[in-house]
Enzyme design. Structure first.
Site, PDB file in Angstrom:
ATOM      1  CG  HIS A 223     -45.093  11.677   2.823  1.00 55.66           C
ATOM      2  ND1 HIS A 223     -44.570  10.699   1.527  1.00 55.66           N
ATOM      3  CD2 HIS A 223     -45.724  10.851   3.562  1.00 55.66           C
ATOM      4  CE1 HIS A 223     -45.244   9.550   1.843  1.00 55.66           C
ATOM      5  NE2 HIS A 223     -45.698   9.681   2.962  1.00 55.66           N
ATOM      6  CG  ASP A 225     -46.150   8.742   7.303  1.00 53.82           C
ATOM      7  OD1 ASP A 225     -46.190   9.156   5.957  1.00 53.82           O
ATOM      8  OD2 ASP A 225     -46.188   7.662   7.654  1.00 53.82           O
ATOM      9  CG  HIS A 279     -41.541   7.882   3.925  1.00 55.34           C
ATOM     10  ND1 HIS A 279     -41.861   8.627   5.234  1.00 55.34           N
ATOM     11  CD2 HIS A 279     -42.983   7.461   3.876  1.00 55.34           C
ATOM     12  CE1 HIS A 279     -43.027   8.533   5.588  1.00 55.34           C
ATOM     13  NE2 HIS A 279     -43.700   7.950   4.651  1.00 55.34           N
ATOM     14  NE  ARG A 289     -44.080  -0.855  -2.925  1.00 54.19           N
ATOM     15  CZ  ARG A 289     -44.470  -0.065  -2.003  1.00 54.19           C
ATOM     16  NH1 ARG A 289     -45.157   1.003  -2.111  1.00 54.19           N
ATOM     17  NH2 ARG A 289     -44.171  -0.087  -0.751  1.00 54.19           N
TER      18      ARG A 289
END
Ligand code: OGA
Ligand code: NI
Length: 343
Positions: A223, A225, A279, A289
């Site tokens: 995607h 941002d 990303h 994580r």
């Protein structure tokens, strides 16, 4: 992390698991292009690393050099890391430990509206409601929090007060970077001070639980941002990948650094000079994580117009952009983004 704190991925996506033929073939390293089906094989690299202490301590030439590095990285990578960014490691650690506490609550507690957490409706998200196969499932959970909500929430709560402190510091950094990026376009701009208030920005706390089939499932789908810029604090596990020169590359975590990336609004505002780069996050089988993202956004009424002519995109309000993204996700199953606004 107790088992009942994980979202029920297996139960919700059982039919996708049943349909998926888990690919056990060993891929060749050459297959790691942008179309690679093997996100775990992409090469690790160091993002441009910029020392922000030069902005305060440097002489004029050093200050200018630092600003140029920021602008160049935003053009060539759309991504960079900053050190000496002014946010203390104590605050970053505090934010992380509060974040872990919230996620360690039972799933039922997290998904129940606000009962204990005092966040606005719909702030807790997990998986991908619209997914039609495993490849479209985001193996992660997140609290997406409008910053306008934080101060209004229970002030005695250490999570909200930590988020408030964190947001205050990070928003200063975002303002500073945005001003530098505007200045490097030849704009002496108060645009960001006027339109990107802390009350219009968002914090997103992400958790990526270990995943049984990391080669088949993303932590977060590819995607861009939908903001001006994003400031990301990630842990040392790794998993963030981005496209550079049409190839996916993995970001090597740096414990001292925050990651900055340009969002769609800055790409439009800069008339395609700064790049909003795709990303994604890949999962792993062993460890969870954590990351925290700060999205630097204007109010919904703010009109985004390119800073120079001839403009690549028609002008649009941020509200209009958000609506378009939501409609596209609903109608096509994915975000189209800026191409919808090309002139
Ligand atoms: C995001 C994002 C990356 C990460 O929240 O938009 O890209 O490493 N997060 O969690
Ligand atoms: Ni992102």
């Amino acid at each position: 992390m107790s088992m009942d704190s994980d979202p029920p991925f297996h139960k919700a996506y059982k039919s996708f698991f049943d349909k998926t033929i888990i690919n056990k073939a060993v891929p060749s390293p050459t297959s790691s292009g942008s179309t690679s089906n093997y996100p775990l094989l992409v090469e690790e690299c160091d993002l441009p690393l910029i020392d922000l202490s030069l902005l305060d301590l440097g002489d004029e030439a050093e200050i200018d050099n630092c600003k140029s590095q920021i602008a160049r990285a935003s053009q060539e990578w759309g991504f960079f890391q900053v050190v000496n960014h002014g946010i203390s490691s104590e605050l970053l650690e505090k934010m992380r430990s509060e974040q872990k506490k919230v996620f360690s609550q039972p799933f039922d507690m997290k998904s129940q509206e606000n009962k204990y957490l005092n966040f606005s409706a719909g702030s807790y998200r997990w998986g991908t409601p619209t997914a039609t196969c495993l490849r479209q499932v985001a193996w992660s959970e997140a609290f997406h929090i409008p910053l306008s909500n934080i101060s209004g929430s229970d002030g005695l709560n250490t999570l909200s007060s930590t988020m408030e402190q964190f947001a205050a510091k990070v928003s200063n950094l975002a303002q500073k970077l945005a001003e530098i990026l505007a200045e490097k376009l030849g704009q002496k701009s108060t645009f960001f001070q006027e339109n990107c208030l802390s009350s219009t920005c968002f914090l997103r706390m992400n958790r990526y639980p270990p995943c049984p089939i990391p080669s088949e499932v993303f932590g977060l789908m590819p995607h861009t941002d939908s903001d001006f810029l994003t400031i990301l604090h990630q842990d040392q596990v790794g998993g963030l990948q981005l496209v550079k020169d049409d190839t996916w590359i993995a970001v090597k975590p740096n414990p001292e650094a925050l990651i900055i990336n340009i969002g769609d609004l800055f790409q439009a505002w800069s008339n395609d000079v700064y790049k909003s780069v795709e990303h994604r996050v890949v999962t792993n089988m062993e460890v969870e994580r954590f990351s925290t993202a700060y999205f630097f956004c204007p109010s919904y009424e703010t009109v985004i117009e390119s800073c120079c002519e001839p403009s690549v995109y028609r002008k649009f309000s941020f509200g209009e952009y958000r609506q378009q993204v939501q409609d596209d996700v609903k109608n096509f199953g994915f975000k189209v983004g800026l191409p919808k606004f090309l002139l």
